[in-house]
Design a protein around this motif. Structure first.
Motif, PDB file in Angstrom:
ATOM      1  N   GLU A 325       0.842  -1.215   0.000  1.00 51.29           N
ATOM      2  CA  GLU A 325       0.000   0.000   0.000  1.00 51.29           C
ATOM      3  C   GLU A 325       0.867   1.251   0.000  1.00 51.29           C
ATOM      4  O   GLU A 325       0.537   2.257  -0.636  1.00 51.29           O
ATOM      5  CB  GLU A 325      -0.916  -0.010   1.231  1.00 51.29           C
ATOM      6  N   ALA A 326       1.994   1.211   0.706  1.00 51.69           N
ATOM      7  CA  ALA A 326       2.905   2.351   0.745  1.00 51.69           C
ATOM      8  C   ALA A 326       3.434   2.670  -0.651  1.00 51.69           C
ATOM      9  O   ALA A 326       3.432   3.832  -1.095  1.00 51.69           O
ATOM     10  CB  ALA A 326       4.066   2.070   1.693  1.00 51.69           C
ATOM     11  N   ILE A 327       3.878   1.631  -1.372  1.00 55.12           N
ATOM     12  CA  ILE A 327       4.399   1.833  -2.736  1.00 55.12           C
ATOM     13  C   ILE A 327       3.325   2.395  -3.645  1.00 55.12           C
ATOM     14  O   ILE A 327       3.582   3.262  -4.489  1.00 55.12           O
ATOM     15  CB  ILE A 327       4.957   0.503  -3.287  1.00 55.12           C
ATOM     16  N   ASN A 328       2.085   1.929  -3.463  1.00 52.04           N
ATOM     17  CA  ASN A 328       0.959   2.442  -4.263  1.00 52.04           C
ATOM     18  C   ASN A 328       0.811   3.958  -4.096  1.00 52.04           C
ATOM     19  O   ASN A 328       0.670   4.699  -5.075  1.00 52.04           O
ATOM     20  CB  ASN A 328      -0.322   1.717  -3.848  1.00 52.04           C
ATOM     21  N   TYR A 329       0.843   4.429  -2.836  1.00 54.72           N
ATOM     22  CA  TYR A 329       0.694   5.869  -2.580  1.00 54.72           C
ATOM     23  C   TYR A 329       1.901   6.650  -3.101  1.00 54.72           C
ATOM     24  O   TYR A 329       1.748   7.735  -3.683  1.00 54.72           O
ATOM     25  CB  TYR A 329       0.500   6.123  -1.088  1.00 54.72           C
ATOM     26  N   PHE A 330       3.120   6.112  -2.887  1.00 48.04           N
ATOM     27  CA  PHE A 330       4.314   6.824  -3.349  1.00 48.04           C
ATOM     28  C   PHE A 330       4.330   6.938  -4.879  1.00 48.04           C
ATOM     29  O   PHE A 330       4.705   7.985  -5.436  1.00 48.04           O
ATOM     30  CB  PHE A 330       5.579   6.100  -2.873  1.00 48.04           C
ATOM     31  N   GLU A 331       3.925   5.887  -5.562  1.00 47.86           N
ATOM     32  CA  GLU A 331       3.922   5.924  -7.033  1.00 47.86           C
ATOM     33  C   GLU A 331       2.878   6.893  -7.572  1.00 47.86           C
ATOM     34  O   GLU A 331       3.098   7.573  -8.568  1.00 47.86           O
ATOM     35  CB  GLU A 331       3.686   4.512  -7.582  1.00 47.86           C
ATOM     36  N   LYS A 332       1.704   6.961  -6.904  1.00 45.37           N
ATOM     37  CA  LYS A 332       0.705   7.955  -7.294  1.00 45.37           C
ATOM     38  C   LYS A 332       1.251   9.372  -7.128  1.00 45.37           C
ATOM     39  O   LYS A 332       1.058  10.238  -7.990  1.00 45.37           O
ATOM     40  CB  LYS A 332      -0.564   7.796  -6.443  1.00 45.37           C
ATOM     41  N   ALA A 333       1.930   9.605  -6.016  1.00 43.17           N
ATOM     42  CA  ALA A 333       2.515  10.923  -5.765  1.00 43.17           C
ATOM     43  C   ALA A 333       3.569  11.255  -6.805  1.00 43.17           C
ATOM     44  O   ALA A 333       3.648  12.388  -7.305  1.00 43.17           O
ATOM     45  CB  ALA A 333       3.114  10.971  -4.362  1.00 43.17           C
ATOM     46  N   LEU A 334       4.398  10.266  -7.160  1.00 41.18           N
ATOM     47  CA  LEU A 334       5.460  10.473  -8.151  1.00 41.18           C
ATOM     48  C   LEU A 334       4.873  10.812  -9.520  1.00 41.18           C
ATOM     49  O   LEU A 334       5.335  11.730 -10.205  1.00 41.18           O
ATOM     50  CB  LEU A 334       6.340   9.225  -8.246  1.00 41.18           C
ATOM     51  N   GLN A 335       3.843  10.075  -9.920  1.00 42.78           N
ATOM     52  CA  GLN A 335       3.218  10.315 -11.222  1.00 42.78           C
ATOM     53  C   GLN A 335       2.637  11.719 -11.304  1.00 42.78           C
ATOM     54  O   GLN A 335       2.835  12.434 -12.290  1.00 42.78           O
ATOM     55  CB  GLN A 335       2.123   9.268 -11.467  1.00 42.78           C
ATOM     56  N   LEU A 336       1.923  12.134 -10.236  1.00 39.06           N
ATOM     57  CA  LEU A 336       1.332  13.469 -10.238  1.00 39.06           C
ATOM     58  C   LEU A 336       2.419  14.549 -10.194  1.00 39.06           C
ATOM     59  O   LEU A 336       2.288  15.596 -10.842  1.00 39.06           O
ATOM     60  CB  LEU A 336       0.390  13.629  -9.031  1.00 39.06           C
ATOM     61  N   SER A 337       3.511  14.298  -9.468  1.00 39.22           N
ATOM     62  CA  SER A 337       4.621  15.256  -9.413  1.00 39.22           C
ATOM     63  C   SER A 337       5.218  15.483 -10.787  1.00 39.22           C
ATOM     64  O   SER A 337       5.569  16.613 -11.154  1.00 39.22           O
ATOM     65  CB  SER A 337       5.703  14.761  -8.456  1.00 39.22           C
ATOM     66  N   LYS A 338       5.342  14.414 -11.544  1.00 40.99           N
ATOM     67  CA  LYS A 338       5.868  14.548 -12.903  1.00 40.99           C
ATOM     68  C   LYS A 338       4.909  15.333 -13.791  1.00 40.99           C
ATOM     69  O   LYS A 338       5.326  16.145 -14.622  1.00 40.99           O
ATOM     70  CB  LYS A 338       6.118  13.164 -13.502  1.00 40.99           C
ATOM     71  N   GLU A 339       3.602  15.099 -13.610  1.00 42.25           N
ATOM     72  CA  GLU A 339       2.604  15.803 -14.432  1.00 42.25           C
ATOM     73  C   GLU A 339       2.662  17.312 -14.222  1.00 42.25           C
ATOM     74  O   GLU A 339       2.504  18.079 -15.169  1.00 42.25           O
ATOM     75  CB  GLU A 339       1.202  15.298 -14.093  1.00 42.25           C
ATOM     76  N   ILE A 340       2.890  17.729 -12.967  1.00 36.46           N
ATOM     77  CA  ILE A 340       2.892  19.171 -12.671  1.00 36.46           C
ATOM     78  C   ILE A 340       4.309  19.744 -12.601  1.00 36.46           C
ATOM     79  O   ILE A 340       4.500  20.897 -12.206  1.00 36.46           O
ATOM     80  CB  ILE A 340       2.154  19.459 -11.356  1.00 36.46           C
ATOM     81  N   ASN A 341       5.294  18.911 -12.938  1.00 34.02           N
ATOM     82  CA  ASN A 341       6.699  19.345 -12.957  1.00 34.02           C
ATOM     83  C   ASN A 341       7.159  19.854 -11.596  1.00 34.02           C
ATOM     84  O   ASN A 341       7.883  20.840 -11.487  1.00 34.02           O
ATOM     85  CB  ASN A 341       6.909  20.432 -14.026  1.00 34.02           C
TER      86      ASN A 341
END
Length: 776
Positions: A325-341
């Motif tokens: 579950e931790a990796i799931n949340y971290f990966e979601k955060a990473l993906q959104l961070s890349k989207e907004i630079n």
């Protein structure tokens, strides 16, 4: 780690504070509808863009920027010339004063658009708009607006790692605000500098700016600023590992924010509290507060805030050993961070993902993530990120027996850690707080001393007066007039009692009078507000001139149950067609009147914008608009008792035909044989379903039938009273039409007024009434 969202939250609070004294959105929209000049429209567009929700900003900035170009007689390409240092705006022949005003609004519009981009996580685009606004404001010598824009620019340059530029912009903003003696502006700039210095590991300088900002906020009674700085202090105490202090300041900020509905701060406060509880091993409370923070950020569309919440929730699952579950949340955060630079968001997510894989004894997956986190941390030059990524790399290199690299990372880790947190920093930080508390207490004590001196002086005067009175009595006693002396004492005593009673009565009278004045003022304000609402509502009704343009012979009877009405009449002419609508919104008074304004917007959208010319199709579209409105408003399981009865008519001048479709409002027509023909509207409730079934549209040839009547159920309900049934019967309105159809409509209105007055002699009106009739 948790300071990543501070700049954006701080920025949104700053923008909100700037618009606190401006008019409401509804009043601005109404003014915009009636604006006659381009300059007035530009001003209103600017105010709307600065007061609306962030998602709606482009609705006003886009047409306003085009309008500014039109006023300045330039194009989008020319507008770029001034942004590159040229002065193409000087080539038009606008008066100097008008040009200065237009450029001021132009800069504010660009600033507002930048705010929108930042709120959506488009940091680069937002900064670009701020820089453009700054160049226009500089060209216009607009120091006040430059101060605001520099503050926004400095706060958001941080996200791109432009630390030096961010510091210069915030210092310049503080300098401008100081020159204008604007305490509020200075406090905002100081708050931004405090967070900036903290991100670079200069905790002492950061704390110094926090207290400077907090003092200015308290001097100015700026509760939003106070709440924000308390929240910032909570983060500093988290740095110092003083979790109780961090919790105390976060709760203080939460109390103020909830009391004053400062929603922009709540997400950050909940994030801080979640982190405090996490450090205190209270996982359930930590997760609850972090999810509250995530909910607020998601609702506001705050993508930077969502990144922070996702990462922090992931930490809880990581510490609970729920690695999947931790990796799931971290990966979601990473993906959104890349989207907004968001560079700092990416650095944080990479580091947390690497740490989680290391906890699973998987250094192969952890290493590339750790290297990426370290690369981004160096780009940001933030000691906290460098420390965390260095610690992760140290652990990876040790587990893979790369001891020279592990030693290098160990040295870097301790260097960064010591620069952020050491005993001296703790002591100096606490000293600064104690100094601030001492200054505040000293100021309070000085005020108390002054007040005490005033009290002491008054007591001395009273004592001297008393001594003088006693001396007079002694002289009287010495003279020997004992009886007169006792009598005088009695009289003086009675006078003092009477004086006290008189003072009490006067005080109570003053209080009563003040309360009476306050009640009268409140009543006056309420009545003025209702009258203003009435004027706004009636402004969308067709006036006499508009009616006479279409109908030579007509009557309108409009009797609101209260000052405001749920019944309405709507009229528009489009090309060779005339559209008119008679409506009855559920209820009466203020709620129903607000619904009539929504109905006006619905009809404008359907008929004027979508250009729908079928009565049945218009009825379908009105039903859909009401349905969508009720769905948006349906926030609980409680049913919403709102709806509308409506009659929609279209007169086609070229075909000489009237089309009708309605819901619960019938059409009464008189044919060439003087016979009354009633066409019933559909017995349906609008807004209950997305589509209406079997909706019919009736057509009448105006050469055969040209006399029509409509009424809401208010008049019919009045006839249902027992006392009125004896006079008019249940079908009182039908009988009225039959008895008056040969008369001019002017006389019919007089007779209908008389009918209404007779009906309300013994019975009270129970609903709004509207009657509309005409002969075409």
């Amino acid at each position: 780690m948790i300071f990543r969202i501070f700049f954006l939250t701080f920025f949104l609070i700053f923008e909100l504070l700037l618009s606190q004294s401006t008019p409401t959105l509804d009043s601005l929209k109404n003014l915009l509808k009636n604006a006659k000049t381009d300059s007035t429209q530009l001003k209103l567009y600017t105010q709307l863009s600065e007061n609306c929700e962030y998602k709606d900003i482009p609705l006003y900035t886009s047409p306003a920027i085009a309008l500014a170009d039109k006023i300045l007689k330039t194009s989008s390409s020319n507008s770029l010339q001034i942004l590159n240092g040229e002065t193409s705006f000087d080539k038009n022949d606008l008066p100097s004063k008008q040009k200065k005003a237009v450029l001021k609004y132009y800069g504010r519009l660009l600033n507002a658009q930048g705010t929108f981009e930042i709120s959506q996580g488009n940091n680069k685009a937002g900064i670009s708009f701020f820089e453009k606004a700054l160049k226009i404001q500089n060209h216009n010598n607009d120091t006040a607006e430059m101060a605001s824009t520099l503050n926004n620019l400095g706060i958001n340059l941080y996200y791109l790692g432009e630390i030096k530029k961010a510091t210069e912009a915030l210092n310049k903003s503080a300098e401008f605000y100081s020159g204008m003696r604007d305490k509020h502006g200075v406090s905002i700039a100081y708050g931004g500098l405090s967070i900036l210095y903290r991100s670079q590991g200069d905790v002492l300088k950061g704390i110094d700016y926090v207290f400077k900002s907090l003092k200015l906020c308290e001097e100015d009674n700026d509760w939003q600023g106070i709440a924000s700085q308390y929240n910032t202090l909570s983060v500093y105490y988290l740095d110092l590992l003083d979790y109780q202090k961090a919790k105390d300041y976060a709760l203080k900020s939460l109390q103020i924010s909830k009391k004053n509905n400062f929603t922009f701060i709540l997400s950050n406060i909940y994030s801080n509290l979640g982190f405090v509880y996490l450090k205190q091993n209270n996982t359930d409370s930590a997760l609850r507060y972090l999810k509250l923070s995530l909910d607020i950020s998601t609702k506001d569309g705050d993508k930077n805030g969502i990144v922070l919440s996702l990462n922090n929730i992931g930490v809880i699952y990581k510490d609970s050993k729920n690695y999947k579950e931790a990796i799931n949340y971290f990966e979601k955060a990473l993906q959104l961070s890349k989207e907004i630079n968001s560079i700092d968001g990416q650095a944080n997510s990479y580091c947390k993902l690497g740490t989680t894989y290391m906890l699973q004894n998987n250094p192969t997956k952890a290493l590339p993530l750790a290297l990426k986190a370290y690369e981004l941390a160096k780009m940001l030059a933030t000691p906290v990120d460098i420390r965390n990524s260095a610690e992760l790399l140290k652990n990876i290199y040790e587990s893979t027996h790369q001891y020279s690299k592990a030693l290098e990372m160990t040295k870097l880790y301790y260097t960064m850690r010591d620069s952020i947190l050491n005993d001296n920093t703790k002591r100096e930080g606490l000293k600064k707080q104690f100094k601030y508390d001492y200054d505040k207490k000293a100021m309070t004590d000085s005020i108390k001393i002054v007040e005490q001196k005033k009290i002491t002086a008054t007591q001395l005067d009273m004592q001297q007066a008393k001594i003088k009175s006693q001396n007079i009595i002694r002289i009287s006693l010495i003279i020997g007039i004992l009886i007169i002396g006792f009598f005088l004492i009695f009289v003086v005593n009675r006078l003092q009692i009477t004086k006290k009673q008189k003072l009490i009565i006067e005080k109570q009278t003053a209080i009563t009078s003040k309360q009476k004045d306050q009640l009268e003022q409140k009543n006056k304000d309420i009545l003025e507000g209702i009258q203003a609402a009435k004027d706004i509502q009636f402004s969308v009704f067709p006036n006499k001139a508009e009616l006479q343009t279409v109908f030579n012979n007509y009557l309108v009877l409009f009797k609101p149950f209260d000052k405001l009405s749920g019944d309405f009449l709507w009229l528009k002419s489009v090309n060779d067609k005339v559209f008119f609508v008679v409506g009855d919104c559920t209820g009466h008074g203020i709620p129903a009147s607000l619904f009539t304004l929504l109905a006006n917007e619905f009809l404008n959208k359907i008929i004027l914008q979508k250009q729908i010319t079928s009565a049945a199709k218009i009825l379908q579209e009105v039903n859909l608009e009401i349905y969508n409105y009720l769905q948006r408003k349906q926030t609980s399981k409680k049913s919403i008792n709102e709806g509308m009865d409506i009659a929609i008519c279209i007169i086609d001048k070229t075909q000489n035909v009237l089309s009708y479709s309605g819901a619960k409002i019938d059409l009464y027509a008189v044919n060439s044989n003087k016979e009354l023909v009633i066409t019933e509207g559909h017995r349906i409730e609008l807004g209950k379903h997305t589509e209406l079934i079997n909706i019919r549209e009736h057509e009448f040839s105006l050469s055969q039938i040209n006399q029509f009547y409509f009424t809401s159920d208010g008049l019919k309900d009045l006839f249902k009273y027992k006392s009125n049934k004896q006079k008019f019967g249940f079908k009182g309105f039908e009988d009225f039409i039959k008895n008056n159809l040969s008369l001019p409509f002017e006389q019919q209105k007089v007779n209908l007024e008389n009918l209404y007055h007779q009906a309300t002699v013994d019975e009270k009106q129970i609903d709004d009434i509207i009657v509309f009739g005409f002969k075409y």
